[in-house]
Structures are given as C-alpha cells and as structure tokens.
Design an enzyme around this catalytic site. Sequence first.
Site, mmCIF file in Angstrom:
data_model
loop_
_atom_site.group_PDB
_atom_site.id
_atom_site.type_symbol
_atom_site.label_atom_id
_atom_site.label_comp_id
_atom_site.label_asym_id
_atom_site.label_seq_id
_atom_site.Cartn_x
_atom_site.Cartn_y
_atom_site.Cartn_z
ATOM 1 N N PRO A 88 0.826 -1.218 0.000
ATOM 2 C CA PRO A 88 0.000 0.000 0.000
ATOM 3 C C PRO A 88 0.854 1.260 0.000
ATOM 4 O O PRO A 88 0.344 2.351 -0.258
ATOM 5 C CB PRO A 88 -0.792 -0.098 1.320
ATOM 6 C CG PRO A 88 -0.554 -1.445 1.881
ATOM 7 C CD PRO A 88 0.654 -2.025 1.223
ATOM 8 N N GLU A 115 2.676 -7.854 8.294
ATOM 9 C CA GLU A 115 2.810 -6.395 8.257
ATOM 10 C C GLU A 115 3.588 -5.934 7.026
ATOM 11 O O GLU A 115 3.778 -4.731 6.813
ATOM 12 C CB GLU A 115 3.521 -5.887 9.515
ATOM 13 C CG GLU A 115 2.679 -5.988 10.772
ATOM 14 C CD GLU A 115 1.348 -5.240 10.656
ATOM 15 O OE1 GLU A 115 1.329 -4.156 10.070
ATOM 16 O OE2 GLU A 115 0.341 -5.771 11.162
ATOM 17 N N ARG A 153 -3.273 -7.415 -20.813
ATOM 18 C CA ARG A 153 -4.170 -6.847 -21.828
ATOM 19 C C ARG A 153 -3.422 -5.975 -22.831
ATOM 20 O O ARG A 153 -3.899 -5.758 -23.940
ATOM 21 C CB ARG A 153 -5.283 -6.012 -21.163
ATOM 22 C CG ARG A 153 -6.170 -6.823 -20.234
ATOM 23 C CD ARG A 153 -7.243 -5.980 -19.572
ATOM 24 N NE ARG A 153 -8.243 -5.528 -20.513
ATOM 25 C CZ ARG A 153 -8.344 -4.300 -20.983
ATOM 26 N NH1 ARG A 153 -7.500 -3.362 -20.589
ATOM 27 N NH2 ARG A 153 -9.278 -3.981 -21.839
ATOM 28 N N ASP A 168 -11.392 0.943 -24.289
ATOM 29 C CA ASP A 168 -11.849 0.728 -22.914
ATOM 30 C C ASP A 168 -11.591 1.970 -22.073
ATOM 31 O O ASP A 168 -10.828 2.849 -22.470
ATOM 32 C CB ASP A 168 -11.086 -0.446 -22.281
ATOM 33 C CG ASP A 168 -11.674 -1.792 -22.698
ATOM 34 O OD1 ASP A 168 -12.850 -1.840 -23.086
ATOM 35 O OD2 ASP A 168 -10.929 -2.794 -22.639
#
Length: 244
Positions: A88, A115, A153, A168
């Site tokens: 994150p 963690e 993709r 897209d």
Amino acid sequence: MKFDILTLFPAMFEGPLTESIIRRATDKGLLDIRLHQLRDYATDRHKVVDDAPYGGGDGMVMKVEPLAACIEAVKADRPKARIILTTPRGRLFDDAAARELAGEEELVIICGRYEGVDERVRELFVDDEFSIGDVVLTGGELAAMMMVDAIARFIPGVLGSPGSAETDSFGNGLLEYPHYTRPAEFRGLAVPGVLLSGNHAEVARWRRRKAIEKTLQVRPDLLRQADLTDEERRWLAEFEACSR
Ligand code: SAM
C-alpha cells in the site's frame, strides 16, 4: 512476457491465472507465469518466513533471508527482470503503469503478507513498489493477480479484439461509454435510438458525449488530462452547468 511471482500462497493463483484470456495467452506462449513458494527458501527446520518486528508492535514481518534467496534464484534465470513489490506504500498501479510494465520482458512480483516485508528487501532488490489503491489487502497475491491481468491486456495478441484496450476506460483518458446488446427493449427501457441508426459517425459522437458525461460524474479528475475537441469542451460545459 515472463512473470515470476513470489508468494506464500501459490494455490491462490489457480483460477485467475489459469482460466479464460490469461489461460489462452499462456497456451499461445504469450505469457509465461511461474509461481515460487517462498517457504521453500527458508533454511531452518520449521521453514519460518516471518518474525516479530524490531521496536515492537503488532503483527509479524516477512524475513529478509528467504526473500533474498528466492529473488536471487529467480534472477539467475531472469537477468533482465524488473522487481516489483506489492505494498500500500507504493505508487498507484493504474492504466499508465500497466501499459508501462507491459513493455518489460521479465517481471518479478513479490507478494507480501503480515505487516509486510523487511525493509532491506526493498533496499537491496526492489525496482518499483506498487499499490492497487488506497486500501489494505491481507496479502499481495490479489494485487499480483490484478497486475498480471491488467498488464497482459497490453501485450499484443492477448486480447481477441486488439482495439478494445484503446477504447476501454482510461484508454483515451476517459471512462468508457455505456454498452447495450439485444433485446432492443427490456422492461420498458429502450436502447438509445442512435445505436440502432446504422449511422457510424453519429454513434461515435454519442459514445464520446456519454463518455465525457460519465467521466464528469464519477472521475472529474481525469478530465484535466483528456484531449477534447472544442465541441467536446462545449458538451462538458453543458454537463457541468446541469450538475450545478
Ligand atoms: N502494514 C502494511 C501497511 O500498513 O502498509 C500492510 C500490510 S498488508 C496487511 C500485507 C501485504 O498485502 C503487503 O505487504 C502487500 O504485499 C499486500 N497489500 C496490501 N494492500 C495492498 C495494496 N493496496 N496494494 C498492493 N499490495 C497490498
């Protein structure tokens, strides 16, 4: 393109990477995805891969030694690999990042748990840290699957319709226009007449207008970068006036 995924839970990848488009791309030799069990690189009797954090606090930390041994073993086979840590704390993994990474030949993706990983893994081996969004997952596996899928993709030959990656959402800086298929009417809701008209120019114009309207509604931040014609800027001003 070669992916090497370092994980404590290789079984999680069954399904997402073994079905549908990713499966076909692998069968065609466009993707080569290898999973590496990090526990196999722990050298103690109990195959320990985590330990308590220095300084105290909640949770456990992934130890540096098994990760270092695994990364070095993989790198021996993948000398050009760009090494990515899922976290994150990383740069947002978005459409631009997926396109950029699709230009690589070899990618190694490290899936954290607990963690996270000992900071020295990042210092010694990691080229990029990527986050899939402002949320915290229980582990990096889902992030890695998402990244492989999105990157794939943009590899030529992976998508059945090569143009779809460009039309897209995000391909042209906007969210995509709405889609309809048969029947022409369902529970009183009719397909917009222009889509049945056969007038390709009008269909394209309608789609562009709808894409701008939708982007303004839910992702107005994208419009700052969007390449709009004068007419499209007028539509945008109309939509903005209506939404006030
Ligand atoms: N303590 C970490 C923090 O607060 O930044 C969160 C650790 S998380 C519970 C365990 C692992 O899941 C991370 O090491 C990472 O590999 C993965 N992960 C969690 N959220 C993620 C995200 N938004 N993007 C990418 N990976 C994520």
